[in-house]
Enzyme design. Structure first.
Site, PDB file in Angstrom:
ATOM      1  N   HIS A 157       0.852  -1.211   0.000  1.00 10.92           N
ATOM      2  CA  HIS A 157       0.000   0.000   0.000  1.00 10.92           C
ATOM      3  C   HIS A 157       0.885   1.258   0.000  1.00 10.92           C
ATOM      4  O   HIS A 157       0.920   2.012   0.975  1.00 10.92           O
ATOM      5  CB  HIS A 157      -0.869  -0.076   1.253  1.00 10.92           C
ATOM      6  CG  HIS A 157      -1.984   0.897   1.375  1.00 10.92           C
ATOM      7  ND1 HIS A 157      -1.823   2.256   1.219  1.00 10.92           N
ATOM      8  CD2 HIS A 157      -3.288   0.710   1.662  1.00 10.92           C
ATOM      9  CE1 HIS A 157      -2.990   2.851   1.415  1.00 10.92           C
ATOM     10  NE2 HIS A 157      -3.892   1.930   1.692  1.00 10.92           N
ATOM     11  N   GLU A 258      -0.971   1.586  -5.298  1.00 10.25           N
ATOM     12  CA  GLU A 258      -0.744   0.352  -4.537  1.00 10.25           C
ATOM     13  C   GLU A 258      -0.646  -0.852  -5.469  1.00 10.25           C
ATOM     14  O   GLU A 258      -1.495  -1.056  -6.328  1.00 10.25           O
ATOM     15  CB  GLU A 258      -1.887   0.153  -3.542  1.00 10.25           C
ATOM     16  CG  GLU A 258      -2.120   1.381  -2.659  1.00 10.25           C
ATOM     17  CD  GLU A 258      -3.423   1.303  -1.875  1.00 10.25           C
ATOM     18  OE1 GLU A 258      -3.826   0.191  -1.499  1.00 10.25           O
ATOM     19  OE2 GLU A 258      -4.028   2.359  -1.630  1.00 10.25           O
TER      20      GLU A 258
HETATM   21  C1  BG6 Z   1      -6.976   2.306   0.436  1.00 10.16           C
HETATM   22  C2  BG6 Z   1      -8.446   2.056   0.288  1.00 10.16           C
HETATM   23  O1  BG6 Z   1      -6.269   1.246  -0.106  1.00 10.16           O
HETATM   24  O2  BG6 Z   1      -6.661   2.432   1.817  1.00 10.16           O
HETATM   25  C3  BG6 Z   1      -9.223   3.196   0.934  1.00 10.16           C
HETATM   26  O3  BG6 Z   1      -8.772   1.925  -1.075  1.00 10.16           O
HETATM   27  C4  BG6 Z   1      -8.801   3.352   2.385  1.00 10.16           C
HETATM   28  O4  BG6 Z   1     -10.618   2.947   0.851  1.00 10.16           O
HETATM   29  C5  BG6 Z   1      -7.292   3.519   2.438  1.00 10.16           C
HETATM   30  O5  BG6 Z   1      -9.442   4.475   2.948  1.00 10.16           O
HETATM   31  C6  BG6 Z   1      -6.731   3.662   3.854  1.00 10.16           C
HETATM   32  O6  BG6 Z   1      -7.131   2.609   4.660  1.00 10.16           O
HETATM   33  P1  BG6 Z   1      -6.741   2.602   6.190  1.00 10.16           P
HETATM   34  O7  BG6 Z   1      -7.344   1.343   6.762  1.00 10.16           O
HETATM   35  O8  BG6 Z   1      -5.245   2.597   6.258  1.00 10.16           O
HETATM   36  O9  BG6 Z   1      -7.317   3.854   6.788  1.00 10.16           O
END
Ligand code: BG6
Length: 284
Positions: A157, A258
């Site tokens: 990510h 990502e």
């Molecule tokens: C992204 C998602 O990969 O991660 C989003 O597509 C999400 O919807 C974002 O808000 C962050 O997620 P988190 O759990 O780290 O707040």
């Protein structure tokens, strides 16, 4: 002299710092999360929020969180944490290698026991290798050690730092089908991806993406292996304001591209099989 050293990072979380001929980098044992990659004479490539919380149980907001063994919400149990457990567990260091070209490779392993205390899964082996050189290569390898199929989804990510999101273009996704999460709709990308509001999309694509950043006069290239989906995310104003670990204006200096196995690209490993998900990140 070795190119890496272990130190206590913010919140007392143990981290590894690498400084070699190519770049400086930092990786937290918590989540095996790369938090910094800064080639010599360049600005940091990865973005980390100034509001990040460095505490066990909460994911660090930035760098390259490893989302696994699922991406997004758990497929069957809403009580399970978003994006799986990999980013909220400690990964011991299993190797540190000085490479002949001057690069450095670190290997981390996720403990199946630590996961088994939280969720029932077939037996597995999961490692993350981080190679810091002319490029940053991050590889998640998963092997199914059990006698039953092992289904998973996931993502590297990656949060990237940019000078001005309003001028950024992401190339490589023209014509790709994508799921638009805010709209809940299937769409087709026309041209480059640009940002003028919340973007939260899962593209069906194996393509290399370039993040073209005119404000900082640079391009970040994201290449990959073992991934047929790419998530592009910027929370923009309202969602940023709702996140306690994300500054209200920080959306202007970041985006996520990502390297994923998400939605239709979720994987199932047959008994004895192994898979890998790799992101190769470089400056152009
Ligand atoms: C992204 C998602 O990969 O991660 C989003 O597509 C999400 O919807 C974002 O808000 C962050 O997620 P988190 O759990 O780290 O707040």
């Amino acid at each position: 002299m070795s190119s890496y050293s272990i130190f206590d990072g913010p919140g007392g979380l143990p981290m590894v710092r690498i400084a070699n001929a190519f770049a400086e980098a930092e990786v937290s044992f918590y989540g095996a999360q790369v938090l910094r990659y800064q080639p010599r004479d360049a600005r940091p490539v990865l973005w980390v929020s100034e509001q990040s919380v460095y505490r066990y149980g909460k994911a660090i907001r930035g760098g390259i969180p490893v989302c696994w063994p699922w991406f997004g919400a758990h497929p069957g149990d809403p009580a399970q944490p978003a994006h799986g457990y990999a980013r909220i567990l400690a990964w011991p260091l299993i190797e540190a290698v000085e490479l002949p070209d001057g690069g450095t490779r670190l290997g981390f392993a996720l403990s199946p026991q630590a996961l088994a205390e939280r969720i029932a899964l077939p037996d597995f082996d999961a490692t993350l290798s981080v190679t810091v050189g002319r490029e940053l290569e991050v590889v998640l390898k998963v092997a199914n050690l059990s006698r039953v199929p092992f289904p998973y989804s996931g993502a590297l990510h990656s949060y990237f730092a940019v000078g001005d999101i309003g001028r950024v273009r992401v190339t490589g996704l023209d014509g790709a089908n994508y799921f638009d999460a805010p709209a809940g709709a299937e769409c087709v990308q026309a041209g480059d991806v640009t940002f003028a509001g919340e973007v939260d999309r899962v593209y069906r694509s194996e393509a290399v993406c370039d993040i073209v950043d005119p404000a900082w006069e640079r391009t970040i290239r994201v290449a990959k292996r073992g991934s047929a989906s790419t998530v592009v995310w910027n929370p923009w104003i309202d969602k940023a304001a709702r996140m306690s670990d994300f500054g209200d204006r920080e959306y202007q200096g970041m985006l996520c591209v990502e390297t994923a196995n998400a939605r239709e690209d979720a994987r199932t490993l047959a008994p004895g099989a192994a898979g890998e998900l790799a992101a190769i990140i470089s400056l152009r």
